[in-house]
Design an enzyme around this catalytic site. Structure first.
Site, PDB file in Angstrom:
ATOM      1  N   CYS A 169       0.815  -1.220   0.000  1.00 41.07           N
ATOM      2  CA  CYS A 169       0.000   0.000   0.000  1.00 41.07           C
ATOM      3  C   CYS A 169       0.848   1.269   0.000  1.00 41.07           C
ATOM      4  O   CYS A 169       0.301   2.374   0.068  1.00 41.07           O
ATOM      5  CB  CYS A 169      -0.919   0.023   1.222  1.00 41.07           C
ATOM      6  N   ARG A 210      -5.158   7.008  -3.105  1.00 43.41           N
ATOM      7  CA  ARG A 210      -5.741   5.668  -3.269  1.00 43.41           C
ATOM      8  C   ARG A 210      -6.072   5.048  -1.915  1.00 43.41           C
ATOM      9  O   ARG A 210      -7.155   4.483  -1.717  1.00 43.41           O
ATOM     10  CB  ARG A 210      -4.758   4.787  -4.033  1.00 43.41           C
TER      11      ARG A 210
END
Length: 309
Positions: A169, A210
């Site tokens: 991530c 995101r």
């Protein structure tokens, strides 16, 4: 039945692959015949690496995009190895780029302090943006990895939606890709540093956005569509995971592919030499030769203000 892959195997293969590509780059300067042999072996090992990752992406992570890409990478790697062994020497550049990508990425997978710092830094920035948007989830330590990287949203009924960030991530994978591409080519250092800084900056910002989007979409259950078909298809036991699946596995990953193309365009404006690698990738995929540097130059897509510096 899902194939069981030993946890250590991907990491071991990754180091073997990177070592083989680095050895190929070293041998290329002195003995191209041996470099072709080692390089071909590196590509075969790289194909095996993606084959090993396929079950994890497709079945473990329920990521059809990453699963499809990893599966497609297997024959492409084998074909690249064959082409290099057969004498397509331009693939030495792509091989060098893959080795550089690995040297950037792998330390974060094996050096615990580096991984923890990166994950927690991105998590904290993600939390700051979520908070600035008016949301107030609990920001806490993730049980799974011990990092301060978890977000817990609580709805009106008291139900909690828990998600946490991992190394994937942080955007380090995409940063490594562009870092490897830029490092591999022969271009003036100033242009390479400028392109790398631009790529890393854009990736970092988009990646935080995101993470914010996925956390909010899951925490607020924005995408509870086609719940029964998706839970049946993917195998989720909790219907609330559908929002996570759509936000992360579908929308974010598809948009990430678009973003990578856009970032590549920004990079080649400063370092058009990277297009040589892109041409080889396009050849491996389509079987056709391309002259992208001439096309981009004709469209005025590269910067020439300091081409000699």
């Amino acid at each position: 039945m899902t194939a069981v892959v030993p946890e250590f195997l991907p990491d071991v293969l990754a180091w073997v692959v990177v070592a083989a590509f680095v050895a190929t780059a070293a041998l290329e300067r002195y003995d191209r015949r041996r470099a072709r042999v080692v390089g071909a072996g590196a590509w075969v090992a790289f194909g095996a690496f993606w084959g090993v990752l396929f079950p994890q992406f497709a079945f473990g992570m329920k990521s059809f995009v990453e699963g499809a890409l990893s599966l497609a990478a297997v024959p492409l790697c084998l074909y690249a190895g064959y082409q290099l062994y057969a004498g397509r020497d331009s693939l030495f550049l792509l091989s060098r780029a893959v080795g550089a990508m690995g040297l950037i990425y792998l330390p974060f997978t094996t050096v615990e302090p580096a991984r923890e710092f990166l994950v927690e830094a991105v998590s904290y920035q993600t939390y700051l943006v979520i908070e600035a948007l008016g949301y107030d989830p609990a920001f806490t330590v993730a049980e799974e990895n011990g990092y301060h990287s978890a977000f817990v949203f609580t709805d009106a009924t008291g139900h909690e939606y828990y998600t946490y960030l991992v190394l994937a991530c942080t955007g380090i994978g995409s940063m490594s890709i562009f870092g490897g591409l830029i490092a591999a080519v022969d271009a003036p250092l100033r242009r390479k540093l400028r392109a790398f800084a631009l790529a890393v900056g854009v990736i970092w910002l988009l990646n935080v956005a995101r993470n914010v989007f996925i956390a909010l979409a899951f925490g607020n259950q924005w995408f509870q569509f086609f719940v029964d078909p998706i839970t049946t298809l993917v195998g989720y036991s909790q219907p609330g995971m559908v929002s996570f699946f759509i936000a992360d596995r579908v929308l974010s990953q598809l948009l990430a592919l678009v973003a990578l193309v856009g970032i590549l365009w920004l990079v080649v404006r400063d370092v058009p030499e990277v297009l040589t690698i892109v041409e080889d990738v396009a050849y491996l995929v389509t079987g056709n030769e391309y002259d992208l540097r001439r096309t981009v130059a004709a469209d005025g897509g590269t910067r020439r203000d300091d081409a000699g510096r």
